[in-house]
Design a protein around this motif. Structure first.
Motif, PDB file in Angstrom:
ATOM      1  N   PRO A  14       9.765  -7.070  -9.012  1.00 41.02           N
ATOM      2  CA  PRO A  14       8.207  -7.027  -8.210  1.00 41.02           C
ATOM      3  C   PRO A  14       7.851  -8.359  -8.066  1.00 41.02           C
ATOM      4  O   PRO A  14       8.119  -9.389  -8.572  1.00 41.02           O
ATOM      5  CB  PRO A  14       7.444  -6.286  -9.761  1.00 41.02           C
ATOM      6  N   GLY A  15       7.104  -8.380  -7.064  1.00 40.09           N
ATOM      7  CA  GLY A  15       6.413  -9.738  -6.595  1.00 40.09           C
ATOM      8  C   GLY A  15       5.371  -9.799  -7.000  1.00 40.09           C
ATOM      9  O   GLY A  15       4.502  -9.398  -8.118  1.00 40.09           O
ATOM     10  N   ALA A  16       4.381 -10.747  -6.312  1.00 37.14           N
ATOM     11  CA  ALA A  16       2.987 -11.054  -6.998  1.00 37.14           C
ATOM     12  C   ALA A  16       2.159  -9.971  -6.595  1.00 37.14           C
ATOM     13  O   ALA A  16       2.240  -9.086  -5.762  1.00 37.14           O
ATOM     14  CB  ALA A  16       2.616 -12.208  -5.933  1.00 37.14           C
ATOM     15  N   PRO A  17       1.040  -9.727  -7.355  1.00 37.52           N
ATOM     16  CA  PRO A  17       0.109  -8.722  -7.390  1.00 37.52           C
ATOM     17  C   PRO A  17      -0.643  -8.515  -5.921  1.00 37.52           C
ATOM     18  O   PRO A  17      -0.957  -9.780  -5.331  1.00 37.52           O
ATOM     19  CB  PRO A  17      -0.971  -9.033  -8.282  1.00 37.52           C
ATOM     20  N   GLY A  18      -0.678  -7.494  -5.308  1.00 38.60           N
ATOM     21  CA  GLY A  18      -0.946  -7.353  -3.835  1.00 38.60           C
ATOM     22  C   GLY A  18       0.040  -7.612  -2.789  1.00 38.60           C
ATOM     23  O   GLY A  18      -0.396  -7.217  -1.600  1.00 38.60           O
ATOM     24  N   GLN A  19       1.102  -7.852  -3.214  1.00 38.84           N
ATOM     25  CA  GLN A  19       2.180  -8.120  -2.129  1.00 38.84           C
ATOM     26  C   GLN A  19       2.838  -6.806  -1.668  1.00 38.84           C
ATOM     27  O   GLN A  19       3.101  -5.884  -2.361  1.00 38.84           O
ATOM     28  CB  GLN A  19       3.233  -9.066  -2.805  1.00 38.84           C
ATOM     29  N   VAL A  20       2.947  -6.550  -0.220  1.00 40.16           N
ATOM     30  CA  VAL A  20       3.464  -5.364   0.206  1.00 40.16           C
ATOM     31  C   VAL A  20       5.082  -5.773   0.421  1.00 40.16           C
ATOM     32  O   VAL A  20       5.240  -6.596   1.301  1.00 40.16           O
ATOM     33  CB  VAL A  20       2.742  -4.953   1.618  1.00 40.16           C
ATOM     34  N   ALA A  21       5.810  -4.846  -0.105  1.00 46.18           N
ATOM     35  CA  ALA A  21       7.165  -5.038   0.212  1.00 46.18           C
ATOM     36  C   ALA A  21       7.684  -4.535   1.411  1.00 46.18           C
ATOM     37  O   ALA A  21       6.948  -3.604   1.712  1.00 46.18           O
ATOM     38  CB  ALA A  21       8.252  -4.307  -0.833  1.00 46.18           C
ATOM     39  N   ASP A  22       8.505  -5.012   2.315  1.00 46.61           N
ATOM     40  CA  ASP A  22       9.225  -4.571   3.380  1.00 46.61           C
ATOM     41  C   ASP A  22       9.980  -3.378   3.153  1.00 46.61           C
ATOM     42  O   ASP A  22      11.320  -3.785   3.113  1.00 46.61           O
ATOM     43  CB  ASP A  22       9.593  -5.926   4.151  1.00 46.61           C
ATOM     44  N   LYS A  23       9.844  -2.131   3.671  1.00 44.74           N
ATOM     45  CA  LYS A  23      10.555  -1.051   3.259  1.00 44.74           C
ATOM     46  C   LYS A  23      11.067  -0.546   4.808  1.00 44.74           C
ATOM     47  O   LYS A  23      11.659   0.123   5.020  1.00 44.74           O
ATOM     48  CB  LYS A  23      10.268  -0.066   2.571  1.00 44.74           C
ATOM     49  N   GLY A  24      10.603  -1.399   5.884  1.00 48.89           N
ATOM     50  CA  GLY A  24      10.825  -1.017   7.311  1.00 48.89           C
ATOM     51  C   GLY A  24       9.897   0.013   7.870  1.00 48.89           C
ATOM     52  O   GLY A  24      10.113   0.552   8.887  1.00 48.89           O
ATOM     53  N   LEU A  25       8.838   0.507   7.186  1.00 47.37           N
ATOM     54  CA  LEU A  25       7.789   1.115   7.777  1.00 47.37           C
ATOM     55  C   LEU A  25       6.887   0.379   8.606  1.00 47.37           C
ATOM     56  O   LEU A  25       6.794  -0.754   8.692  1.00 47.37           O
ATOM     57  CB  LEU A  25       6.803   1.723   6.582  1.00 47.37           C
ATOM     58  N   ASN A  86      -3.696   0.368  -6.306  1.00 50.40           N
ATOM     59  CA  ASN A  86      -3.202  -0.017  -5.145  1.00 50.40           C
ATOM     60  C   ASN A  86      -3.776  -1.525  -4.670  1.00 50.40           C
ATOM     61  O   ASN A  86      -2.858  -2.217  -4.024  1.00 50.40           O
ATOM     62  CB  ASN A  86      -4.029   0.969  -4.004  1.00 50.40           C
ATOM     63  N   ARG A  87      -4.691  -2.027  -5.222  1.00 54.43           N
ATOM     64  CA  ARG A  87      -4.892  -3.499  -5.064  1.00 54.43           C
ATOM     65  C   ARG A  87      -3.875  -4.334  -5.623  1.00 54.43           C
ATOM     66  O   ARG A  87      -3.583  -5.526  -4.910  1.00 54.43           O
ATOM     67  CB  ARG A  87      -6.519  -4.099  -5.603  1.00 54.43           C
ATOM     68  N   THR A  88      -3.486  -3.910  -6.682  1.00 55.07           N
ATOM     69  CA  THR A  88      -2.303  -4.955  -7.411  1.00 55.07           C
ATOM     70  C   THR A  88      -0.940  -4.494  -6.938  1.00 55.07           C
ATOM     71  O   THR A  88      -0.019  -5.153  -7.197  1.00 55.07           O
ATOM     72  CB  THR A  88      -2.567  -4.797  -9.018  1.00 55.07           C
ATOM     73  N   ASP A  89      -0.772  -3.292  -6.525  1.00 61.37           N
ATOM     74  CA  ASP A  89       0.535  -2.884  -5.963  1.00 61.37           C
ATOM     75  C   ASP A  89       0.565  -1.777  -4.779  1.00 61.37           C
ATOM     76  O   ASP A  89       0.527  -0.528  -5.198  1.00 61.37           O
ATOM     77  CB  ASP A  89       1.314  -2.384  -7.448  1.00 61.37           C
ATOM     78  N   PRO A  90       0.261  -2.373  -3.718  1.00 60.11           N
ATOM     79  CA  PRO A  90       0.348  -1.555  -2.562  1.00 60.11           C
ATOM     80  C   PRO A  90       1.596  -0.836  -2.049  1.00 60.11           C
ATOM     81  O   PRO A  90       2.279  -0.951  -1.276  1.00 60.11           O
ATOM     82  CB  PRO A  90      -0.334  -2.198  -1.528  1.00 60.11           C
ATOM     83  N   ASP A  91       2.058   0.097  -3.106  1.00 55.71           N
ATOM     84  CA  ASP A  91       3.489   0.451  -3.100  1.00 55.71           C
ATOM     85  C   ASP A  91       3.199   1.999  -2.667  1.00 55.71           C
ATOM     86  O   ASP A  91       2.587   2.909  -3.167  1.00 55.71           O
ATOM     87  CB  ASP A  91       4.180   0.220  -4.289  1.00 55.71           C
ATOM     88  N   CYS A  92       4.130   2.640  -1.590  1.00 59.54           N
ATOM     89  CA  CYS A  92       4.238   3.853  -1.010  1.00 59.54           C
ATOM     90  C   CYS A  92       4.390   4.848  -2.209  1.00 59.54           C
ATOM     91  O   CYS A  92       4.151   6.111  -2.126  1.00 59.54           O
ATOM     92  CB  CYS A  92       4.651   4.178   0.158  1.00 59.54           C
ATOM     93  N   GLY A  93       4.984   4.432  -3.159  1.00 58.97           N
ATOM     94  CA  GLY A  93       5.512   5.387  -4.350  1.00 58.97           C
ATOM     95  C   GLY A  93       4.342   5.563  -5.458  1.00 58.97           C
ATOM     96  O   GLY A  93       4.371   6.548  -5.887  1.00 58.97           O
ATOM     97  N   THR A  94       3.068   5.044  -4.958  1.00 56.57           N
ATOM     98  CA  THR A  94       1.923   5.300  -5.757  1.00 56.57           C
ATOM     99  C   THR A  94       2.218   5.575  -7.293  1.00 56.57           C
ATOM    100  O   THR A  94       2.428   4.800  -8.038  1.00 56.57           O
ATOM    101  CB  THR A  94       0.976   6.642  -5.111  1.00 56.57           C
ATOM    102  N   THR A  95       1.873   6.819  -7.777  1.00 55.43           N
ATOM    103  CA  THR A  95       2.150   7.047  -9.073  1.00 55.43           C
ATOM    104  C   THR A  95       3.502   6.630  -9.834  1.00 55.43           C
ATOM    105  O   THR A  95       3.463   5.882 -10.909  1.00 55.43           O
ATOM    106  CB  THR A  95       1.910   8.793  -9.339  1.00 55.43           C
ATOM    107  N   PHE A  96       4.488   6.928  -9.156  1.00 48.66           N
ATOM    108  CA  PHE A  96       5.946   6.261  -9.561  1.00 48.66           C
ATOM    109  C   PHE A  96       5.775   4.994  -9.782  1.00 48.66           C
ATOM    110  O   PHE A  96       6.280   4.340 -10.748  1.00 48.66           O
ATOM    111  CB  PHE A  96       6.869   6.715  -8.572  1.00 48.66           C
ATOM    112  N   ALA A  97       5.418   4.317  -8.864  1.00 48.09           N
ATOM    113  CA  ALA A  97       5.253   2.722  -8.854  1.00 48.09           C
ATOM    114  C   ALA A  97       4.350   1.991 -10.039  1.00 48.09           C
ATOM    115  O   ALA A  97       4.782   1.239 -10.657  1.00 48.09           O
ATOM    116  CB  ALA A  97       5.005   1.868  -7.415  1.00 48.09           C
ATOM    117  N   TRP A  98       3.047   2.664  -9.952  1.00 45.69           N
ATOM    118  CA  TRP A  98       2.114   2.101 -10.655  1.00 45.69           C
ATOM    119  C   TRP A  98       2.416   2.498 -12.451  1.00 45.69           C
ATOM    120  O   TRP A  98       2.177   1.763 -13.221  1.00 45.69           O
ATOM    121  CB  TRP A  98       0.905   2.817 -10.176  1.00 45.69           C
ATOM    122  N   VAL A  99       2.856   3.792 -12.447  1.00 40.03           N
ATOM    123  CA  VAL A  99       3.142   4.158 -13.837  1.00 40.03           C
ATOM    124  C   VAL A  99       4.437   3.337 -14.463  1.00 40.03           C
ATOM    125  O   VAL A  99       4.464   2.925 -15.602  1.00 40.03           O
ATOM    126  CB  VAL A  99       3.449   5.458 -14.268  1.00 40.03           C
TER     127      VAL A  99
END
Length: 501
Positions: A14-25, A86-99
């Motif tokens: 995991p990167g810095a808070p708020g960082q959007v990983a590049d998944k190719g979307l 989402n502010r701390t982790d804008p990941d498209c996995g939402t619940t999965f990523a955050w939990v």
């Protein structure tokens, strides 16, 4: 043949808070407005109202609008959790990523699994409605009464929406705008005409003018018990707005816009629901609506006349069609996120180089939805409807889990600001507690076979409970099997979780 982007088996740490990983979307493909549209359309407001209003009226009578805004409270609380996580982790996995971030990999995996399973289950119901109302729209009653014909058209709807979602997020967003516009305009027209006819004295025999007591939960005759029954039905018609956050990595301003669109979506939904419910109850009275399976369509001719009564059929049809598409979006992206994190096979994380969508996960989900729908229809339509009743367990589980994860993650926020304490800790925790109550109450109710569509008993309890619990047990088994094959996700994220403590 277009090229594909094949991910590594594991995402980077995991990167810095708020960082959007590049998944190719495709970055920045969705505007704030489109994000709100996706959030509202995902709930299928036209269909949701048509299917549940009769049950709510049966429970609380003229106070149906009150129940709808009360049920909105836990949804707003969970939407606040989505905003802050989402502010701390804008990941498209939402619940999965955050939990996973807040509570560890095991809870996170189960949260992601609940999203995927809930979406597969509901696709069968949405396809059924789309198929049925397609025939009703053209007045082909013989086909509407044919299980084979309805199922065939329902499958076509799944295939078409899967194709649109695969081709690109921009096409998906444009399609949603058209479908939702038709739906909301029709519902608004229905409500306005119904209220005008109430006050002009041209409504049905049971009509009553709107009173302030209609919006007061304290005016319900049955007291707390009746309110609880109504809320149990009403809370789930808000499900789906989180689809707006699942496309966060493809949205403009990904750390802020998706979360705000979740808040705006829930507010728009409560407005639509309360307005239409108020108009319907005022126009027809409670006796004409209580217990009806399709409370809106039966009022179509009475409110709009023979010329325009098909508009409500269009509203329900576009509602089901739009929700079919927006159900595919979050599932494919949850699967993508889980795959990139190493929680699912790497092949599910493939992103199409041209369309920039998770096409493998999208097509696979569409195929599974067709198999589930057709399979249940062949076996028993009662089981199909019982599986829909089991949805509440899955929804309450992953929404509640997200609320608790947010409160846990931001638990020290109260030391910094009152706003953070209220909206990042207290509100999400409150939403989690309410939905935990909903989960427990639903388990108790569904344990009674009499509350199932078939009335059958499986293992001494109602089929919906067996289906809901069975899916979660299956998920736990698959999680353990995967953890033994690919330990990296569980070990790495367990270490990150432990270090955060």
């Amino acid at each position: 043949m277009a090229g594909v982007v094949v991910p590594a088996n594991l995402a980077p740490a995991p990167g810095a808070p708020g960082q959007v990983a590049d998944k190719g979307l495709r970055r920045g493909a969705i505007s704030f407005i489109s994000s709100v549209v996706i959030g509202v359309a995902s709930t299928a407001p036209g269909y949701s109202l048509a299917a549940t209003l009769g049950l709510i009226v049966a429970a609380v009578g003229f106070q149906a609008p009150a129940v709808l805004w009360v049920a909105f409270i836990p949804m707003l609380c969970i939407a606040s959790a989505y905003l802050y996580m989402n502010r701390t982790d804008p990941d498209c996995g939402t619940t999965f990523a955050w939990v996973t971030k807040a509570m560890g990999p095991w809870a996170g995996w189960l949260g992601g699994w609940a999203i995927v399973v809930a979406d597969v289950v509901v696709m069968a119901n949405l396809a059924q409605i789309a198929g049925l109302f397609s025939f009703q729209l053209v007045g082909w009653e013989a086909a509407a009464d044919s299980t084979l014909a309805v199922t065939a058209v329902g499958v076509v709807w799944i295939v078409v929406m899967t194709a649109i979602t695969t081709i690109g997020i921009e096409l998906s967003a444009r399609t949603q705008r058209y479908l939702l516009s038709a739906e909301v305009l029709t519902l608004t027209l229905f409500a306005v005409v119904a209220l005008v006819r109430v006050y002009s004295g041209d409504a049905l025999a049971g009509a009553e003018h709107v009173q302030l007591s209609c919006f007061s939960p304290f005016a319900i005759d049955g007291g707390t018990a009746a309110l609880s029954t109504g809320v149990l039905v009403a809370v789930f018609i808000y499900w789906g707005w989180d689809s707006a956050v699942s496309v966060n990595e493809e949205t403009e301003d990904p750390t802020e816009s998706p979360g705000r669109s979740a808040i705006v979506s829930t507010i728009l939904l409560v407005g639509i629901y309360v307005l239409v419910a108020t108009a319907a109850v005022a126009f027809a009275g409670t006796d004409a609506l209580a217990g009806k399976d399709d409370a809106l369509s039966i009022l179509g001719t009475d409110v709009l006349g023979n010329t325009f009564d098909s508009l409500l059929i269009i509203a329900v049809l576009t509602s089901a069609a739009a929700s079919t598409q927006t159900t595919i979006l979050p599932t494919a992206r949850t699967t993508l996120s889980m795959s990139r994190a190493g929680a699912l096979p790497a092949g599910l994380g493939v992103v199409h180089a041209r369309y920039m969508t998770p096409h493998v996960a999208t097509i696979l989900f569409g195929a599974l939805s067709v198999l589930w729908y057709v399979g249940l229809t062949i076996v028993s339509e009662n089981i199909l409807f019982d599986s829909i009743a089991a949805l509440g367990l899955l929804i309450a589980f992953y929404y509640g889990l997200t609320g608790f994860a947010c409160a846990l993650y931001y638990r020290r926020e109260g030391r910094r600001s009152l706003k953070g304490l209220l909206f990042a800790v207290v509100a999400p925790a409150l939403g989690g507690v309410i939905l935990t109550w909903v989960l427990v109450k639903s388990i108790i109710d569904l344990s009674d076979p009499a509350n199932s569509d078939s009335g059958d008993s499986w293992l001494g309890v109602g089929p919906p409970l067996v289906i809901g619990v069975g899916f979660m047990v299956l998920g736990a088994v698959l999680m353990v099997v995967w953890s033994r094959r690919e330990r990296a996700f569980f070990e790495r994220h367990a270490e990150v979780f432990a270090s955060a403590e």
